[in-house]
Design an enzyme around this catalytic site. Structure first.
Site, PDB file in Angstrom:
ATOM      1  N   ASP A  47       1.031  63.489  65.381  1.00 48.29           N
ATOM      2  CA  ASP A  47       2.362  64.091  65.424  1.00 48.29           C
ATOM      3  C   ASP A  47       3.418  63.022  65.640  1.00 48.29           C
ATOM      4  O   ASP A  47       3.508  62.419  66.705  1.00 48.29           O
ATOM      5  CB  ASP A  47       2.423  65.100  66.579  1.00 48.29           C
ATOM      6  N   TYR A  52      11.267  58.961  66.010  1.00 47.69           N
ATOM      7  CA  TYR A  52      10.421  58.066  66.815  1.00 47.69           C
ATOM      8  C   TYR A  52      10.400  56.649  66.243  1.00 47.69           C
ATOM      9  O   TYR A  52       9.917  55.727  66.892  1.00 47.69           O
ATOM     10  CB  TYR A  52       8.969  58.579  66.903  1.00 47.69           C
ATOM     11  N   LYS A  77       9.045  65.125  61.582  1.00 45.49           N
ATOM     12  CA  LYS A  77      10.172  66.018  61.901  1.00 45.49           C
ATOM     13  C   LYS A  77      11.482  65.490  61.348  1.00 45.49           C
ATOM     14  O   LYS A  77      11.690  64.269  61.277  1.00 45.49           O
ATOM     15  CB  LYS A  77      10.289  66.186  63.428  1.00 45.49           C
ATOM     16  N   HIS A 110      13.570  69.236  64.071  1.00 48.16           N
ATOM     17  CA  HIS A 110      13.319  68.677  65.403  1.00 48.16           C
ATOM     18  C   HIS A 110      14.067  69.422  66.523  1.00 48.16           C
ATOM     19  O   HIS A 110      13.507  69.668  67.592  1.00 48.16           O
ATOM     20  CB  HIS A 110      13.685  67.191  65.399  1.00 48.16           C
TER      21      HIS A 110
END
Ligand code: A2P
Length: 274
Positions: A47, A52, A77, A110
């Site tokens: 994930d 990120y 996301k 998100h």
């Protein structure tokens, strides 16, 4: 109770119940290794998220693992700044390119950016219909966000990924999601590591020769949540997957449920500024 390692989403997609989360895992060697170690230890769900900033390394870790792509369930996301119809389509393509993949197993919005998430969802539906995302869903959506989205949605989100751990058990939202056949996925499932010394968790773990982290992961699994603990250490990554050989009793689960304080570690989805 025998526990299935996978769960069927409302559209028929099969998602592993336990995966590796890579929030705060550094791009480069740290992310490549974590993903590779996890896949080699038996994990089949990774994930990540555009936010990120480690999608390229996640892709590299997948390729370095030797596990065939089709055996792995990859989630990423859509970031807030990219919400809106056209920008969602573009952001999805960018994520695919960074990951080096030609499809994503699950694409999530998100955060529920007011005034934008419905347009983003129309684009997510397009992406889903094209087959380039095998399932679509949301993250950090409260019940009222989902109800609002459903006024116009043609496809019901298959997943809502929410902050969920023993000190934030989100009972009402979980009931609503279950009633709507939206799978619950837990982020910060270990309370970001801050609750691993909680005496009740340690004590329950001693009965089974398991750590507090393993007890929490098992609690998520037995509560029917999909769980994605993060670690960058190979031993912990392996430990967090070694949870299929014991079973919490109803009483253990009740004691863990009672640790709930309704306190968030992250922002409230009704009040975020990013
Ligand atoms: P690290 O990455 O250094 O191993 P969450 O998934 O709730 O966000 O929690 C992640 C945090 O918990 C990270 O700080 C991670 O540290 C730590 N952690 C993950 N698994 C374990 C474990 N089995 N034992 C101790 N700490 C862990």
């Amino acid at each position: 109770m025998s526990l299935e390692k996978t769960k069927e989403l409302a559209n028929g997609s099969i998602i592993p119940r336990l995966g590796l989360g890579v929030w705060k895992v550094q791009d480069g060697e740290e992310a490549v290794n974590s993903v590779k170690w996890a896949l080699q230890a038996g994990y089949r769900l990774i994930d990540t998220a555009a936010a990120y900033k480690n999608e390229a390394s996640v892709g590299e870790g997948i390729r370095a693992s030797g596990v065939p792509r089709e055996k792995i369930f990859v989630t990423t996301k859509l970031w807030n700044a990219d919400q809106g119809y056209d920008s969602t389509l573009k952001a999805f393509d960018e994520s695919l390119t960074k990951l080096g993949l030609d499809y994503i197993d699950l694409y999530l919005i998100h955060w529920p950016v007011e005034g934008k998430y419905k347009d983003s969802w129309r684009a997510m539906e397009e992406i889903y219909k094209s087959g380039r995302a095998k399932a679509i869903g949301v993250s950090n959506f409260h019940e009222h966000h989902i109800k609002d989205l459903l006024k116009e949605a043609k496809v019901v989100p298959m997943v809502d990924q929410i902050e969920l751990h023993p000190t934030l058990t989100q009972e009402p939202l979980r009931k609503f999601l279950a009633a709507n056949k939206i799978a619950v996925e837990a982020w910060s499932p270990l309370g970001q590591g801050k609750i691993l010394e909680e005496p009740i968790l340690v004590e329950i773990g001693k009965k089974y020769n398991k750590t507090a982290a393993q007890v929490i992961i098992r609690w998520h699994l037995q509560s029917d949540s999909i769980v994605i603990p993060k670690s960058v250490h190979e031993e912990r990554i392996k430990q967090n997957f070694d949870v299929f050989d014991f079973e919490l009793t109803d009483d253990d689960i009740k004691r863990i449920d009672e640790l709930n304080t309704n306190e968030r570690l992250g922002p409230d989805p009704d009040n975020f500024d990013f």
